[in-house]
Each structure stands twice: as C-alpha cells, then as structure tokens.
Design a protein around this motif. Structure first.
Motif: not given
Length: 630
Positions: A347-362
C-alpha cells in the motif's frame, strides 16, 4: 448611569412591544426556502469533496462509487455467520468461568459499590480507588441488571460479530466499496488476538479490541477526517465528541496501553486539524476522571508510574504474549498473516502513499509499545496478555490493505488482491473455530453453597483459601462470598506486592503456617480477631498434604468435600459473631466521576431539531455549520 436612570430606560422600551412583527417578514424564510438552502449546502459539500478528490487523483473512483449502508452491504448476514462460527461460546449457562473469566456478583448494587473511588471490602477493607474497568463492568451488568453475569456470557458470543460491525464502520473512512469493507472487517473479526481473548475469557482485551475501531471513527468524525468529512452542524460534532470521550474512557479502562496509543493518535489529529482543537480538547476528560484516583495512588503513593500500564486482568490463567499466540498457530495461518503484511507494505506504492505511510508508522509504534509493555516486570499476581494492542496492530494492517484495494483501479489486479484477501480469511476462520476455549458455562458460584447462604444473610465472616506452591503456600484472604470479577483491584495487588505488608497480614500468614505445619502453635484468637470463619483448600493433587495437616488441627472441624475443594469451619465463631458492617458506596470523587461519564453519555446522544408546523417560519441565518442540518 444606566442604574440611576433605570426608570427612564424602562419607559423608553415600553413601546417596543407595540411594534408589528410583519415589518420583520423580509428577514424571515419559510420552511421550503430553508430546505432548499440545506440541499444547496449538501451539494456544495459534495462538490468540494469531488474537487479535493480530483486534486488527489482519485476522482474517477469517487465519481463512480455509491456508498451502501451497513444493511445494504450485507453486514447483518456476516454478523449472523460470525455468530454461527462462535458456537463454542453459546450462552448455555448463567455465567462463565475459567481462564481469566470470573463471575460477577449476582447483586447489581454490589457491582455499583465497587465502581469508583469509595470503600473497597478487600482484606481489612480500605477507602481507595477501584479499577477504572469496574465502570465498564457496571455498564455491561446494567444491561441485564437482574442477572449481571448474563451480559458477559452474551458478550463472548457476540464478540466477533460486534468486532465486524465496529471494523466495518472504521473502514468506511478509507473505502466506499461495500465488498472491501466486508472483507477487511471479516478478517479483523477472525484475527488470532481476538480469538485468543475470547478463548481465555479476557474481557478487558476483548472490549478494547471491539471498541477501538469505533473510537477511531468517532475521533475522525469529530475532526473532519475521512471520506465523508465532518459533521454538518456544531450539535452533531459535539455528539461525536461525547461518543469519542466515552469510548476513549472505556478503551483506556480496559487496556491502558491502548489508551496511550489513542492519546498519541489524538494529539496527531489535533495537530493536523488545529481548527478542531476546541472540540478534540475535551475528548480525554472522561478518561482523566476515572483514572485520576488510581494514577495519584500509583504514582505518588507507590512511586510506581509504570503500574498505570498494567491491564485489569485477574491473571488466573497462564497467559502468553500475543506474539507467542501467533507463533503457536498452524503454519498455514502464519503464512496468511505474512501475506497480509506484504499487502500492507504494497500500500506504500499507491498514489496516496502518505496516508499509507502514516498508518504503517502507527502500526510499528503500536507493535513496539506492545513489546515494551509485555517486557515490564509486574508482580506475579498481575499479568499482561497484550491481546488488545495486538488487535490494534491488526486493525492498522487491515486498514493498509483496504486502502490498497481502494486505490487500485486496474480490474485484474483488484481481482487478484481480493482473491488473496479471501484466501487469507479462510485459514483465519478455521483458526478461530479450532481455538481452544479455556472457559466453561457455570451457574455463577465461586464458593460452596453453604458459604453462599451465609453471605446472603449478611455477615463480615472471612474465608481463607490455601494452595500449595512449589516452595511456599499461597493464601487468599477473601469475604465469605468469595472473589468476584469486580473485586479485582490493581491498587491493592500492587500495594501488597510492592510495599511492606501490614502487621495484621504477617500475623495471619504466621497463623496459616502453624495450621498447615501441624505444630500446635496456631491460636484461635488470631482467627477470631480477623473474623476467619472458614478455610478452603481447592481440589488438586498438590494440595493433598494440606488436607492431611488441616484435618489434624483442633481449631477446625470438617464441613465436607465441596465442588470447590475441602472446606473446614473454624470452631468457636459463627455469622452472629461478625455482623455485617455497612459502608456508604458514595464519595465526592465517585460522584464527580459518575457525573462526568453521564454528561458525556448524554452529549453523545444525537439531538434532533425542534419540529414546527408548516405554517411557522424561522429566521434565516446563513452560516457554514448551522444546526438546521441536524
């Protein structure tokens, strides 16, 4: 000057009542005009969301999707299937025992007396803070107040279905496709951490896992995050604030570690939505109200601040960490979880990767914090399973996977990802069905029938429960009614393990040592002064030597073999010698706690606008967040 000329002021305003209201008609609008304005506001909001989606690059998905309700997406069917899958937890008894599950008292007023900071009839009795989780138990038992244990029995059966509905609602913040929400919520309801909590009767972890998605959804709605944006009125926003406050207090009472993560997330949301700080600021208030007495005692009285991270579990069963629970599952289940983790990374590879990165960091922070909490060395009588935080980690991983599905537009790739999620759900379902259940249905008794009858008559007689440990004796000093779930008290358990025991406890421990050794040094006055009326040795091969020693004591007479073990009556003391003392269940602190919780609960109830006749009209006020949209 206004005070000195008060008669003149009244005289100048006396003619205001004769002004005709018809002169204000140009400032008023009819209900039809008002409805038209509300429709225009709704269309403007949808247009703004479409423009925002266009800027993000996912306008095609937003334009094509039509969000279905929970009923329209088949949510009730999935809940019914999960109830069938939970056949091992069918409510066939009045209560549940075993594992970490202990029955509640059969009297609702007794449960109410244990909630909040008030008199605690534990040991010698003391005025102090109870576990915040007792407020949750009081709420659950109020649903079936005539039989408080019934609500807990049904909770174990409904747990997976409730977890599905909660996760479905949270995933609506990410995706508008019903099948994506259904698959994600189904995987969450079948997660091993949730299955382990159900099998062990771990009520705190179970409640935290069920309500955590609802908490995320309520905070998002109050802050204006997610696909649907914020509420369209101040009154509705305050309703979400009230609901988020109640949910945060409940989750925090059940799992303090999860509450820490929730507070961190709430701080990040407030930082990104600084205009909503006036709303979000009040959400932690109920949690602070119920935790303040316990925090003051453990931080200042015991000088043990990390004790605040201990879970309110009774720790009866030998727990394993949530990570160990995953490792002990079948290999194919571990493979499914590994595939789920890989999809989350994708999911980190999609366009809205910042949202995925935030959830992954949490999710990484939650997993690391869970490992930290489980590494803490609490006293032996206090355990931490870590199931609640593990459920939060699983929820974050599933949110990443659903975000991946919502961001993919290529139909072949989308079908492949959906198939992978279905394949993952199958072994999770099998693991949930084959999960070993440590609980069993009972009638709610925790002591022999003889002691139950005497407790109903009202007495302060005490019971000693003695067990044989490898190199010592384990002694419990309990009321004659026995130990119930609401009697568990973290403050008492920490104080008895961290601080030096009072002289009364030392004398009583020496008395038990004399009884089990059979040296003839035991004194009847010690038992009488401490109102010890009975001694119970639970069944077990390790306690066979204890039974032989107590049989030879001249201070005890056998009361027979009971389903709970061998029972002895102390000679020379009866219930009439220890009349029941009455203590007020109220205190100023408890009153403040109850008022705060009830206030936020009332705030969480959505309000409705006043209904007027069609002939009436209202002043038209054009504002961005009007209460007319409630």
């Amino acid at each position: 000057w206004g005070f000195l000329t008060l008669p003149k002021r009244f005289a100048s305003r006396a003619g205001a009542g004769r002004i005709s209201t018809r002169s204000l008609n140009s400032l008023r609008a009819s209900w039809s005009d008002l409805s038209k304005h509300n429709r225009q506001a709704l269309e403007a909001e949808e247009s703004a969301q479409s423009l925002a989606a266009f800027e993000r690059g996912d306008h095609e998905a937003v334009a094509s999707e039509r969000t279905k309700s929970f009923t329209g997406s088949g949510g009730w069917l999935f809940m019914f299937l999960l109830l069938v899958l939970s056949f091992k937890q069918l409510p066939l008894g009045q209560a549940v025992s075993g594992g970490s599950a202990i029955p509640l008292s059969s009297d609702w007023f007794t449960i109410f007396a244990r909630a909040g900071a008030s008199w605690q009839p534990i040991g010698q009795g003391f005025v102090g803070a109870s576990d915040p989780f007792n407020w949750v138990l009081l709420t659950l038992s109020s649903v079936t107040f005539w039989a408080p244990n019934v609500s807990l029995v049904f909770l174990l059966w409904f747990a997976r279905a409730l977890a599905f509905a909660s996760a479905w609602r949270m995933l609506s913040l990410i995706s508008g496709k019903a099948w994506q929400r259904n698959l994600g919520a189904l995987c969450f309801a079948l997660m091993p951490a949730l299955a382990a909590s159900i099998g062990a009767g771990e009520y705190p972890a179970l409640i935290a896992a069920i309500l955590s998605p609802w908490l995320v959804f309520a905070v998002a709605r109050a802050a204006g995050l997610g696909r649907s944006g914020s509420a369209r009125s101040d009154a509705r926003t305050w309703s979400w604030v009230g609901l988020a406050g109640v949910l945060l207090a409940t989750v925090g009472a059940a799992s303090p570690a999860t509450a820490v993560l929730a507070l961190v997330g709430l701080g990040l949301v407030a930082f990104t939505k600084i205009r909503r700080l006036g709303y979000l600021f009040w959400i932690p208030l109920p949690l602070a109200a119920i935790y303040f007495p316990l925090a003051m005692y453990e931080v200042i009285g015991l000088a043990h601040p990390l004790a605040l991270l201990a879970e309110p579990s009774t720790g009866v069963s030998s727990h394993h960490s949530a990570l160990e629970a995953l490792v002990n599952l079948h290999d194919w289940t571990n493979w499914g979880l590994a595939i789920l983790a890989l999809l989350a990374l994708a999911s980190l590879l999609v366009k809205r990767w910042f949202v995925s990165l935030s959830i992954a960091v949490f999710a990484l922070i939650a997993f690391g914090f869970s490992s930290f909490v489980q590494s803490l060395r609490f006293p032996p009588n206090i355990s931490s399973s870590g199931y609640a935080v593990s459920a939060v980690v699983a929820l974050a991983v599933l949110a990443l996977v659903v975000h991946l599905l919502a961001s993919v537009s290529a139909k072949p790739l989308l079908a492949l990802l959906a198939t992978a999620l279905v394949v993952i759900a199958a072994p999770l379902a099998w693991g949930a069905v084959t999960q070993t259940a440590l609980t069993q249905n009972t009638d709610g008794s925790v002591v022999p029938l003889l002691l139950q009858k005497q407790a109903e008559q009202g007495t302060d007689l005490q019971l000693l429960v003695v067990n044989q440990a490898p190199d010592s004796y384990d002694v419990q000093w309990l009321p004659i009614a026995g130990l119930h779930l609401e009697d568990s008290n973290l403050a008492y358990r920490f104080s008895s393990s961290v601080t030096k025991k009072p002289e009364t406890y030392q004398v009583l421990a020496q008395e038990v040592g004399d009884l089990v050794s059979g040296n003839g040094a035991a004194s009847s006055s010690v038992l009488t002064d401490n109102k010890i009326g009975y001694v119970l040795v639970p069944q077990g091969q390790q306690n066979s030597s204890l039974v032989a020693s107590l049989e030879s004591s001249a201070l005890l007479e056998s009361a027979g073999l009971t389903p709970f073990g061998e029972l002895w009556r102390v000679i020379g003391i009866s219930p009439a010698d220890a009349p029941q003392s009455h203590h007020s269940p109220w205190s100023l602190t408890k009153l403040i706690q109850l008022a705060t919780l009830l206030g936020f609960a009332l705030l969480a109830i959505p309000s409705r606008g006043k209904t007027k006749r069609p002939s009436d009209s209202v002043i038209f006020i054009d504002q961005s967040e009007s209460e007319l949209g409630v």
